[in-house]
Design a protein around this motif. Structure first.
Motif, short mmCIF file in Angstrom:
data_model
loop_
_atom_site.label_atom_id
_atom_site.label_comp_id
_atom_site.label_asym_id
_atom_site.label_seq_id
_atom_site.Cartn_x
_atom_site.Cartn_y
_atom_site.Cartn_z
N SER A 46 27.09 35.31 -14.02
CA SER A 46 25.87 34.55 -13.69
C SER A 46 24.65 35.62 -13.79
O SER A 46 23.65 35.34 -14.41
N ASP A 47 24.95 36.91 -13.57
CA ASP A 47 24.17 38.08 -13.34
C ASP A 47 23.48 38.16 -15.06
O ASP A 47 22.66 38.32 -15.14
N THR A 48 24.63 38.55 -15.71
CA THR A 48 24.43 38.62 -17.13
C THR A 48 23.77 37.48 -17.85
O THR A 48 22.89 37.80 -18.72
N ALA A 49 24.00 36.25 -17.52
CA ALA A 49 23.37 35.10 -18.29
C ALA A 49 21.87 35.29 -17.89
O ALA A 49 21.24 34.93 -18.73
N LYS A 78 25.80 36.66 -24.68
CA LYS A 78 26.05 37.92 -24.02
C LYS A 78 27.25 37.85 -22.85
O LYS A 78 27.85 38.84 -22.69
N VAL A 79 27.26 36.68 -22.29
CA VAL A 79 28.37 36.79 -21.27
C VAL A 79 29.76 36.74 -22.03
O VAL A 79 30.59 37.21 -21.47
N ARG A 90 37.82 38.69 -18.51
CA ARG A 90 38.43 37.80 -19.46
C ARG A 90 38.33 36.42 -18.88
O ARG A 90 38.96 36.08 -17.60
N GLY A 91 37.69 35.30 -19.42
CA GLY A 91 37.91 34.01 -18.90
C GLY A 91 36.79 33.67 -17.88
O GLY A 91 36.71 32.67 -17.56
N MET A 92 35.68 34.83 -17.89
CA MET A 92 34.48 34.31 -16.77
C MET A 92 33.67 33.39 -17.44
O MET A 92 33.61 33.26 -18.63
N ALA A 164 30.50 25.56 -20.48
CA ALA A 164 29.92 26.68 -19.67
C ALA A 164 29.45 27.67 -20.47
O ALA A 164 30.15 27.70 -21.66
N LEU A 165 28.57 28.61 -20.08
CA LEU A 165 28.20 29.96 -20.78
C LEU A 165 29.24 30.87 -20.55
O LEU A 165 29.94 31.12 -19.57
N GLY A 166 29.67 31.69 -21.98
CA GLY A 166 30.84 32.67 -22.16
C GLY A 166 32.12 32.34 -22.39
O GLY A 166 32.95 32.94 -22.54
N VAL A 167 32.35 30.89 -22.54
CA VAL A 167 33.77 30.58 -22.75
C VAL A 167 33.97 30.66 -24.35
O VAL A 167 34.99 31.11 -24.84
N ASP A 168 32.73 30.47 -25.03
CA ASP A 168 33.11 30.52 -26.43
C ASP A 168 31.59 31.35 -27.14
O ASP A 168 30.72 31.43 -26.32
N SER A 169 31.89 31.89 -28.38
CA SER A 169 30.59 32.45 -28.94
C SER A 169 29.27 31.65 -29.11
O SER A 169 28.30 32.22 -29.05
#
Ligand code: MN
Length: 421
Positions: A46-49, A78-79, A90-92, A164-169
């Protein structure tokens, strides 16, 4: 010139060990992210996003709605990259809702982006409307009619996100725009608020406390009071001034004021090249453009969200009562007309062998049966036999005297025939 003022509050809640929610209060850019992942991964996500969103937004030259969607996509990248680079992470993933003031001068509008099940609401004229659509399994089942909204609250898979953000490119980003009017209040929140506090209770707090920070704090406090089972994050954004847009809109009575939001299909948003926002094709029509193409799903959700608001409920009750009063009046008038028709005439018929004048219609009308008005001294033996079938079925006359005249005629005719015979 649109002027905004915002306040926020966040809390770990009463059950979770740490707060994986993150919020952003920047210059005309507001966001809430709800991270998920083992250990500290959720917090990192969440911080990165939020940081990536702000960086991409400030770096971009064009501050239009498309740029906000592009910034959300950049945050996703980024996430995702961070998750790929560290096995611990990984997986976040994280949800993200963000609101930004876009455009300039008369063309200013609020852009809203969403990925996941955090939400953005709009309080306008005292009524709360959910602007975003949850990307969760239960929300999709409800939208498809496979699950009722009440069941969704307790569904075992209510935490399962479909986006969700961060699951895929890459990730599809929902983008919608709101024309800001003075007095409008936007609420960004994580699911920790919605899970504990009902929409009508949220609306009541937002109507009661005018200071955005106080309202945000109160909402967080209410969520904790009701269990605080998850992290709770609230951002409240007020439109303090709209550069006379509200006055102009009410003067012109344009439909624009009713058109709360324009939802753009994620596929269109996804077509943009985020690394070169200057060449990006604007995907949002200017404010002056008509066509508030709110999707049916969006509209349904919005209606459901607005339904518990008190003024509308009262309006509905008044309408229902008026409808039934009108229905009663119509039924009463119909009954009256029927009674008038059923009782308003006379006919000459037979009671056994006796010729009788009845008030009413031969055979009656529905429940209105004919009544005897006068039993004459004349019997079937004292009239021409060819009149008997008519008398059996009843000869209708408009008045009592007309009926009596008819009987007198029958008698006279019979007597003349007798005299001739
Ligand atoms: Mn949460």
């Amino acid at each position: 010139m649109t002027v905004l003022r915002a306040g926020a509050a966040t809390d770990t809640g009463l059950v979770r060990a740490n707060n994986q929610d993150q919020l952003l209060l920047a210059d005309s850019l507001y966001a809430v992210a709800d991270g998920m992942g083992g250990h500290a991964a959720g917090e990192v996500a969440s911080d990165t996003a939020v940081k990536a969103l702000e960086a991409a937004w400030s770096a971009g030259a064009a501050h239009d709605p498309g740029a906000l969607a592009a910034a959300a996509k950049e945050a996703n990248r980024k996430v995702w990259q961070t998750a790929q680079s560290d096995p611990e992470l990984r997986g976040m993933g994280t949800t993200l809702v963000a609101v930004a003031l876009t455009g300039s001068g008369d063309n200013q509008e609020l852009a809203v982006v969403n990925v996941g099940d955090s939400r953005v609401y709009l309080l306008r004229d005292g009524e709360l409307e959910q602007l975003t659509v949850d990307h969760s399994l239960v929300a999709e089942l409800v939208a498809e009619g496979q699950l009722r909204a009440e069941e969704a609250e307790f569904h075992p898979q209510r935490h399962v996100l479909t986006r969700a953000l961060g699951v895929d490119s890459d990730v599809p980003v929902d983008l919608l725009t709101v024309a800001p009017f003075k007095g409008d209040r936007l609420l960004l929140c994580s699911d920790g608020l919605i899970r504990e506090v009902k929409d009508n209770q949220v609306a009541s707090v937002l109507r009661r406390l005018s200071d955005p920070t106080e309202a945000a704090k109160e909402l967080v406090a209410e969520a904790k009071l009701r269990g605080g089972s998850d992290n709770i994050t609230v951002v409240v954004v007020d439109v303090l001034d709209d550069g006379d847009r509200a006055a102009q809109a009410s003067a012109a009575l344009t439909p624009e004021r009713d058109a709360t939001a324009t939802l753009l299909p994620a596929s269109e948003v996804g077509k943009e090249d985020v690394r070169d926002p200057t060449t990006a094709v604007p995907v949002v029509p200017p404010v002056a453009a008509p066509a508030p193409a709110v999707s049916r799903r969006q509209r349904r959700r919005a209606e459901r969200a607005a339904a518990p608001a008190r003024p509308r409920a009262r309006l509905v009750t008044v309408r229902v009562v008026l409808f039934f009063l009108l229905l009663l009046a119509v039924l009463g008038a119909a009954a009256g007309a029927l009674a008038w028709y059923g009782r308003g005439s006379y006919y000459v018929g037979l009671s056994g062998q006796q010729i009788t004048i009845y008030k009413g219609r031969p055979g009656g009308v529905l429940w209105i049966k004919p009544t005897v008005a006068q039993r004459t001294a004349v019997t079937t033996a004292q009239v021409e036999s060819r009149h008997i079938p008519d008398l059996q079925s009843g000869v209708t006359e408009s008045s009592m005297s007309a009926a009596q005249a008819y009987v007198a005629n029958l008698t006279r005719e019979f007597q003349q025939a007798q005299a001739q015979g």
